[in-house]
Design an enzyme around this catalytic site. Structure first.
Site, PDB file in Angstrom:
ATOM      1  N   GLU A  46     -53.726 -17.306  56.815  1.00  0.00           N
ATOM      2  CA  GLU A  46     -54.346 -17.552  58.123  1.00  0.00           C
ATOM      3  C   GLU A  46     -54.280 -19.038  58.430  1.00  0.00           C
ATOM      4  OE1 GLU A  46     -58.319 -16.428  60.726  1.00  0.00           O
ATOM      5  OE2 GLU A  46     -58.225 -15.880  58.617  1.00  0.00           O
ATOM      6  N   LYS A  71     -68.795  -7.191  42.526  1.00  0.00           N
ATOM      7  CA  LYS A  71     -67.784  -6.945  43.549  1.00  0.00           C
ATOM      8  C   LYS A  71     -68.164  -5.832  44.522  1.00  0.00           C
ATOM      9  CE  LYS A  71     -64.467  -8.669  40.253  1.00  0.00           C
ATOM     10  NZ  LYS A  71     -63.544  -8.331  39.168  1.00  0.00           N
ATOM     11  N   ASP A 108     -61.487 -15.145  40.435  1.00  0.00           N
ATOM     12  CA  ASP A 108     -61.310 -13.719  40.672  1.00  0.00           C
ATOM     13  C   ASP A 108     -61.603 -13.465  42.148  1.00  0.00           C
ATOM     14  OD1 ASP A 108     -61.456 -10.954  40.844  1.00  0.00           O
ATOM     15  OD2 ASP A 108     -62.462 -10.710  38.923  1.00  0.00           O
ATOM     16  N   HIS A 121     -55.370 -19.793  67.801  1.00  0.00           N
ATOM     17  CA  HIS A 121     -54.592 -18.821  67.030  1.00  0.00           C
ATOM     18  C   HIS A 121     -53.183 -18.668  67.590  1.00  0.00           C
ATOM     19  CE1 HIS A 121     -57.194 -16.827  63.987  1.00  0.00           C
ATOM     20  NE2 HIS A 121     -58.149 -17.445  64.670  1.00  0.00           N
TER      21      HIS A 121
END
Length: 353
Positions: free
Chosen positions: A37, A168, A244, A339
């Site tokens: 991005e 997670k 991670d 963007h």
């Protein structure tokens, strides 16, 4: 099947520098962000620029740190499970010695339990030095579970992982109790900088934060979270520093606060679940070593201090991107223009695709 080890290439840039002060470190540093991005780089850069225009920069306060692992055991009934929980609590000093036998860097600092029917869930909390601590916590929990089953009657093995950690997954318990490093970042932006650099006002940012981050998230059913895009900065920083990346699930839980203080903008990001480390799996890659060294996280310090430094740099990076995005969203069309300009080629833009 070709199982040759390979490294996936994700575009990475260093942005900044940004200025940080607080109870962990006072520093100025650029930060690495690995992302597809592309607008994220200039967005964080704008927030970093603001931090450099303020004497104390971003004030980052580390308020807690702990890595957790939950196990569960089965009992005949709830009463038996309750008695076993009381027994575990009474033996904490004994259990700390069990943990110390597993690793010289792992310390048991807390224990919580939950009973559902005849199931007893045990949530152990550890400090793990400079490691993020997933494996260290699991190793310690395995030793604890073995010891508990051998010494406390009336219970039997359920699982080494009870989902009460929680690893997670976006849950209320992590937002309330924390998992990893809990860091609060704050910045007071003078009125003229808000106007000249962010092209907005403190009142507009504060109002947007309430309407978007608070009310919008409430309507969406968010869990212990009210922010615009913590996950963007976290993923980019985690990939660049060998973390991670799946831990952005709980890591992106956090709360943004914005206040208009007589035209000045008070802006704060609270991140209770920053799971980062400077040693362990993922840190052996050459680019990760180079990045951690450049961030000042390879200096000889007391165990845990490099990971704390990395955590506050992570949190400050999140604030930079969060502030910049919210400011952009107070102005109609600004976000989309950025963007289009940064993510699409001239040819694509001309064809309207």
């Amino acid at each position: 099947m070709n199982d040759t080890h390979a490294v996936a290439g994700v575009p990475m840039k260093w942005v900044g520098p940004l200025r940080i002060s607080g109870n962990v470190t006072t520093t100025e540093t650029e930060v690495p962000l690995a992302t597809y991005e592309s607008p994220l780089w200039p967005s964080v850069r704008r927030g970093a620029k603001i931090s450099m225009l303020i004497e104390d920069g971003i004030v980052a306060t580390l308020v807690d740190e702990r890595m957790t692992r939950s196990v569960f055991v089965k009992a005949k009934d709830a009463q038996t499970a309750y008695v076993a929980a009381l027994e575990v609590d009474a033996r904490l000093d004994e259990l700390r010695e069990v943990v110390r036998s597993c690793s010289r860097f792992t310390e048991l600092i807390g224990f919580r339990h939950e009973i559902a029917a005849n199931l007893l869930f045990l949530r152990f909390e550890f400090t793990t030095g400079d490691a993020s601590g997933h494996n260290m916590a699991t190793l310690a929990a395995d030793a604890l579970l073995t010891h508990i089953l051998q010494t406390i009657p009336g219970i039997s093995y359920g699982s080494i992982s009870g989902n009460y950690c929680t690893d997670k997954k976006a849950t209320a318990i992590n937002g309330i109790l924390g998992r990893g490093k809990n860091v609060v970042t704050e910045l007071l932006v003078p009125r003229d900088i808000v106007h000249d650099v962010l092209r907005t006002s403190a009142a507009k940012v504060a109002e947007l934060n309430v309407h978007k981050n608070m009310i919008g998230t409430l309507l969406a059913g968010g869990i212990r979270s009210a922010n615009a895009h913590y996950a963007n900065m976290l993923l980019a920083f985690y990939l660049a520093t060998g973390q991670d990346a799946a831990n952005i699930v709980e890591g992106s839980q956090g709360v943004t606060i914005a206040e208009d203080r007589d035209g000045d903008l008070y802006f704060s990001c609270t991140l209770p679940n920053l799971i980062v480390g400077t040693v362990g799996n993922g840190k052996g890659l050459e680019f990760v070593e180079e990045n951690l060294t450049r961030l000042g996280c390879r200096t000889a310090r007391e165990p845990g201090e490099n990971a704390r430094r990395l955590a506050v740099i992570t949190a400050a990076t999140v604030l930079c991107g969060e502030l910049s995005l919210l400011a952009a969203q107070t102005n109609p069309g600004e976000l989309m223009r950025a963007h289009v300009r940064l993510e699409r080629s001239d040819e694509t833009t001309k064809t309207g695709v």
